[in-house]
Motif scaffolding. Structure first.
Motif, PDB file in Angstrom:
ATOM      1  N   VAL A 597       3.319 -10.671   1.288  1.00 46.22           N
ATOM      2  CA  VAL A 597       2.233 -10.290   2.191  1.00 46.22           C
ATOM      3  C   VAL A 597       1.195  -9.502   1.405  1.00 46.22           C
ATOM      4  O   VAL A 597       1.495  -8.453   0.848  1.00 46.22           O
ATOM      5  N   ASN A 598      -0.012 -10.040   1.309  1.00 48.96           N
ATOM      6  CA  ASN A 598      -1.110  -9.353   0.620  1.00 48.96           C
ATOM      7  C   ASN A 598      -2.318  -9.352   1.550  1.00 48.96           C
ATOM      8  O   ASN A 598      -3.111 -10.288   1.564  1.00 48.96           O
ATOM      9  N   PRO A 599      -2.456  -8.333   2.396  1.00 46.53           N
ATOM     10  CA  PRO A 599      -3.512  -8.340   3.416  1.00 46.53           C
ATOM     11  C   PRO A 599      -4.911  -8.296   2.793  1.00 46.53           C
ATOM     12  O   PRO A 599      -5.124  -7.719   1.729  1.00 46.53           O
ATOM     13  N   ASP A 600      -5.835  -8.944   3.497  1.00 49.01           N
ATOM     14  CA  ASP A 600      -7.244  -8.888   3.073  1.00 49.01           C
ATOM     15  C   ASP A 600      -7.846  -7.514   3.375  1.00 49.01           C
ATOM     16  O   ASP A 600      -8.766  -7.073   2.706  1.00 49.01           O
ATOM     17  N   ILE A 601      -7.308  -6.878   4.393  1.00 47.26           N
ATOM     18  CA  ILE A 601      -7.784  -5.534   4.756  1.00 47.26           C
ATOM     19  C   ILE A 601      -6.653  -4.784   5.447  1.00 47.26           C
ATOM     20  O   ILE A 601      -5.861  -5.376   6.187  1.00 47.26           O
ATOM     21  N   MET A 602      -6.553  -3.494   5.171  1.00 48.35           N
ATOM     22  CA  MET A 602      -5.573  -2.654   5.864  1.00 48.35           C
ATOM     23  C   MET A 602      -6.320  -1.669   6.749  1.00 48.35           C
ATOM     24  O   MET A 602      -7.259  -0.990   6.293  1.00 48.35           O
ATOM     25  N   ILE A 603      -5.914  -1.610   8.006  1.00 44.11           N
ATOM     26  CA  ILE A 603      -6.471  -0.636   8.953  1.00 44.11           C
ATOM     27  C   ILE A 603      -5.386   0.413   9.200  1.00 44.11           C
ATOM     28  O   ILE A 603      -4.309   0.091   9.701  1.00 44.11           O
ATOM     29  N   THR A 604      -5.657   1.652   8.836  1.00 40.63           N
ATOM     30  CA  THR A 604      -4.627   2.690   8.964  1.00 40.63           C
ATOM     31  C   THR A 604      -5.169   3.947   9.614  1.00 40.63           C
ATOM     32  O   THR A 604      -6.311   4.373   9.345  1.00 40.63           O
ATOM     33  N   ASP A 605      -4.340   4.513  10.483  1.00 40.30           N
ATOM     34  CA  ASP A 605      -4.653   5.832  11.036  1.00 40.30           C
ATOM     35  C   ASP A 605      -4.537   6.845   9.899  1.00 40.30           C
ATOM     36  O   ASP A 605      -3.755   6.663   8.964  1.00 40.30           O
ATOM     37  N   MET A 620       0.140   2.061  -1.708  1.00 39.16           N
ATOM     38  CA  MET A 620      -0.024   0.622  -1.488  1.00 39.16           C
ATOM     39  C   MET A 620      -0.744  -0.029  -2.664  1.00 39.16           C
ATOM     40  O   MET A 620      -0.373  -1.117  -3.123  1.00 39.16           O
ATOM     41  N   ARG A 621      -1.764   0.614  -3.175  1.00 34.88           N
ATOM     42  CA  ARG A 621      -2.539   0.039  -4.282  1.00 34.88           C
ATOM     43  C   ARG A 621      -1.738   0.018  -5.579  1.00 34.88           C
ATOM     44  O   ARG A 621      -2.081  -0.686  -6.518  1.00 34.88           O
ATOM     45  N   GLY A 622      -0.666   0.777  -5.623  1.00 27.85           N
ATOM     46  CA  GLY A 622       0.211   0.720  -6.783  1.00 27.85           C
ATOM     47  C   GLY A 622       1.150  -0.476  -6.752  1.00 27.85           C
ATOM     48  O   GLY A 622       1.829  -0.753  -7.738  1.00 27.85           O
ATOM     49  N   ARG A 623       1.185  -1.177  -5.604  1.00 26.63           N
ATOM     50  CA  ARG A 623       2.105  -2.310  -5.451  1.00 26.63           C
ATOM     51  C   ARG A 623       1.380  -3.647  -5.308  1.00 26.63           C
ATOM     52  O   ARG A 623       1.844  -4.662  -5.824  1.00 26.63           O
ATOM     53  N   ILE A 624       0.279  -3.688  -4.549  1.00 27.51           N
ATOM     54  CA  ILE A 624      -0.423  -4.951  -4.302  1.00 27.51           C
ATOM     55  C   ILE A 624      -1.900  -4.784  -4.601  1.00 27.51           C
ATOM     56  O   ILE A 624      -2.395  -3.668  -4.763  1.00 27.51           O
ATOM     57  N   ASP A 625      -2.592  -5.910  -4.627  1.00 29.91           N
ATOM     58  CA  ASP A 625      -4.033  -5.902  -4.874  1.00 29.91           C
ATOM     59  C   ASP A 625      -4.755  -5.675  -3.548  1.00 29.91           C
ATOM     60  O   ASP A 625      -5.201  -6.616  -2.882  1.00 29.91           O
ATOM     61  N   LEU A 626      -4.843  -4.378  -3.149  1.00 26.44           N
ATOM     62  CA  LEU A 626      -5.473  -4.018  -1.874  1.00 26.44           C
ATOM     63  C   LEU A 626      -6.906  -3.565  -2.138  1.00 26.44           C
ATOM     64  O   LEU A 626      -7.132  -2.526  -2.747  1.00 26.44           O
ATOM     65  N   LYS A 627      -7.871  -4.380  -1.668  1.00 26.66           N
ATOM     66  CA  LYS A 627      -9.273  -4.084  -1.958  1.00 26.66           C
ATOM     67  C   LYS A 627      -9.974  -3.386  -0.805  1.00 26.66           C
ATOM     68  O   LYS A 627     -10.869  -2.576  -1.016  1.00 26.66           O
TER      69      LYS A 627
END
Length: 674
Positions: A597-605, A620-627
């Protein structure tokens, strides 16, 4: 012949008579009177020597004409000076008296001419101790010689006590506390200058009167009875008492009242020491009020945050339902009503956030007088024609750092409040008038002591003064509390002034009110002036102008509130997104740990238990390519930045958010890559 015995002095001599024989010539002189005088003198001298030698008073016999030689000293003199009698008889007064020889000779010359003399000297003892002495001296004649008989009194302790009394008298006279001394019946015998300064009663006016001239009428009879019973029984009484000045003004004093007793333990006076603590109590009340408002603000902010989550669910599901239902349906109208009420509730949370100083605002350097000028026409429409509006603005440019919308909100709230206060008054102490003024003020340390929530510096004073009903102390103490109002149920929410308070505090200002019943009110705002540096405004992006098209990207939603999470996931699935939901940071990391699972966008509280949104993004950015990341929160962006939870330049969406605003923000991020 008559048997009287007399003393005679005989002078006899052998003489030759005319007949050639020898005889004795006796000449007898009656010396009875002289003999009696001599006997009396001897007896007097004997009595004097006995009295001199055995007297407990220090006595010296001095020859004033022979360098003031000490001719005799009694036993008391030996003990006092520490010298033997033999040593003292070898000394003169210059050996013990600490004045110059010339001054001593001059005094002695004058003393010989007077039957009694009094002197105060310092005498030096054998052990080098210096003693204060009082000397009573009288000239006498002994064996035809003029001498000086002196009695020496040690007054060292007495003079020390006098000095202490003098210091005490000066202290009492110069004390800032009010000091009252009465007799046992309560009649005033003494008051110090501070009493006059504090009460307005002069010493002459107060003497002979009872302290009840200060009675305020604010205490029950039992209060004064307890006071009198306590001090009459010989005990000390202390408490805070409300008194009244001569001009009728009330003030608070911390009082200590106690009895003075004589050596027999009998009460002879009462003493009251009273310190004016009116200003201290005022400051204490201000600090207490500030603390209370801070607590209420914290509570209001927390309530608004939780309410935003609830509104996100209510308004969001109403929007989703409207998207699914026909407009002609009755349920459609119901949903529209629900959504309309939800939007009104959003405004309520905005006001609560304003009070708690957590309202989102766009702060920049603005010209205050220009804002008020532009508001002028609107303000005049808010008040009736029979109320005069006077606007006096500072002639110099007034630059402040503020959100112009909030400034307008403050002015309008205060004007409306002033209008209602005037309309509520049956009679006004002056014309029906509202006065709006601005004035540059420089705040010093003295003002800060009176208003502890301020800091020294340059401010603009914004004042709104009315001739309305005014307020008593009880109302003034609560006037800025949210939901507190004196108006009718349908005439106000009780959030107007609390909103003003929150905005002013959020911008490091100071708000205080001056008011008395029937005499109108004056609300004063001290707003810091802007510095010369360029103001960087807080960036709050408008989501309403963004595009609202749907998409097919993968979205990871991390939200600890179950209802908000369910709404957001359902809404995004409705718009064809692939949605992955997580209740917290650990669950989000677990779902992305496989790399599938590599989301295009993460929405977080942002604020979540265990792991906050900021920490989650870092891991999260240490594990996946989260832009792309979109932060959401019921707390405003400004507050989160100030508290160190976020940095400027990130993507942020304020709760409560709608389906449209959420999608618009997602599309802005994904389509622009910014």
């Amino acid at each position: 012949k008559d048997g009287t015995i007399i003393y005679v002095e005989l002078n006899e001599s052998r003489i030759k008579l005319p007949n050639g024989q020898y005889g004795i010539l006796s000449i007898a002189e009656d010396i009875t009177a002289r003999k009696e005088a001599e006997d009396a003198l001897r007896e007097s001298e004997a009595r004097f020597k006995s009295m001199f030698a055995q007297n407990k008073a220090v006595m010296l016999l001095i020859d004033p004409n022979n360098k003031q030689q000490i001719l005799d000293a009694n036993e008391a003199a030996e003990k006092f000076y520490g010298y033997s009698r033999k040593s003292l008889l070898k000394m003169n007064m210059g050996d013990i008296n600490l004045i110059s020889d010339d001054e001593r000779s001059r005094l002695m010359t004058d003393a010989i001419k007077s039957p009694t003399n009094f002197f105060r000297f310092k005498h030096c003892l054998k052990n080098k101790l210096i003693k204060d002495v009082e000397i009573y001296a009288s000239p006498i004649r002994q064996s035809g010689k003029a001498l000086m008989f002196t009695i020496v009194h040690d007054v060292t302790e007495r003079i020390k006590a006098e000095r202490e009394r003098n210091r005490l008298a000066v202290l009492v006279e110069q004390a800032v506390e009010s000091i009252i001394i009465t007799d046992i019946s309560g009649k005033i015998e003494y008051v110090n200058p501070a009493f006059t300064e504090i009460t307005g009663w002069t010493r002459e006016e107060a003497l002979g009167k009872n302290p009840n001239i200060l009675k305020s009428g604010k205490h029950e009879k039992s209060f004064y009875s307890d006071l009198w019973n306590t001090i009459s029984s010989g005990e000390k009484w202390q408490d805070v008492i409300i008194n009244k000045r001569k001009n009728g003004q009330l003030y608070s004093e911390k009082a200590v009242i106690f009895p003075i007793k004589n050596e027999n333990g009998e009460i002879i006076n009462f003493v009251g020491i009273l310190r004016d603590i009116t200003q201290e109590k005022k400051l204490e009340q201000q600090v207490t009020q500030l603390q209370k408002m801070e607590a209420i603000g914290t509570l209001s902010g927390g309530i608004a945050h939780d309410f935003n989550n609830i509104l996100t669910v209510i308004n969001g599901h109403a929007e989703i339902a409207l998207m699914r239902i026909e407009k002609e349906s009755k349920a459609h109208r119901d949903l529209v009503s629900i959504l309309s009420a939800g939007k009104k509730a959003e405004k309520l949370t905005t006001q609560l956030l304003a009070f708690s100083r957590k309202q989102v605002h766009d702060s920049q350097v603005v010209h205050l007088n220009e804002i008020i000028d532009e508001l002028g026409k609107m303000i005049r429409r808010l008040i009736s024609e029979n109320i005069k509006l006077v606007i006096n603005l500072e002639k110099k440019p007034v630059k402040i750092r503020a959100d112009s919308g909030q400034i307008e909100q403050i002015i309008i709230n205060l004007i409306v409040n002033a209008r209602d206060a005037i309309n509520a008054a049956k009679k006004t102490f002056k014309k029906r008038q509202i006065k709006l003024t601005t004035e540059l003020k420089s705040i010093d340390e003295h003002f800060v002591r009176m208003h502890p929530e301020t800091c020294p510096g340059d401010y603009v004073l914004i004042s709104v003064e009315d001739s309305g009903i005014g307020m008593d102390e009880a109302i003034k103490s609560r006037v800025f509390e949210p939901f507190f109002t004196t108006k009718a149920v349908d005439k106000g929410t009780g959030l107007g002034l609390s909103t003003v308070y929150g905005i002013v505090k959020q911008n490091s200002g100071c708000l205080y009110v001056e008011s008395d019943p029937g005499k109108g009110s004056r609300f004063n705002i001290l707003w810091p002036l802007a510095g010369d540096e360029e103001q960087v405004s807080i960036e709050t992006e408008s989501v309403q102008a963004a595009r609202t098209s749907s998409g097919s990207e993968t979205i990871l939603i991390v939200e600890d509130d179950e209802n908000v999470r369910a709404f957001a996931c359902e809404a995004l699935k409705e718009m064809n997104y692939r949605v992955i939901c997580a209740a917290n940071g650990m669950e989000a990391l677990k779902k992305t740990s496989s790399g599938e699972v590599n989301p295009d966008i993460m929405i977080t509280d942002i604020v979540m238990p265990g792991m906050d949104g900021k920490e989650l993004v870092h891991k999260m950015r240490g594990r996946i390519d989260l832009k792309n990341v979109l932060f959401v929160s019921g707390y405003p962006f400004d507050t989160l930045v100030k508290e160190g939870n976020l940095e400027r330049g990130i993507h942020f969406l304020q709760k409560p958010y709608s389906v449209r605003s959420l999608n618009a923000k997602i599309r802005t991020i994904l389509d622009t890559g910014k």
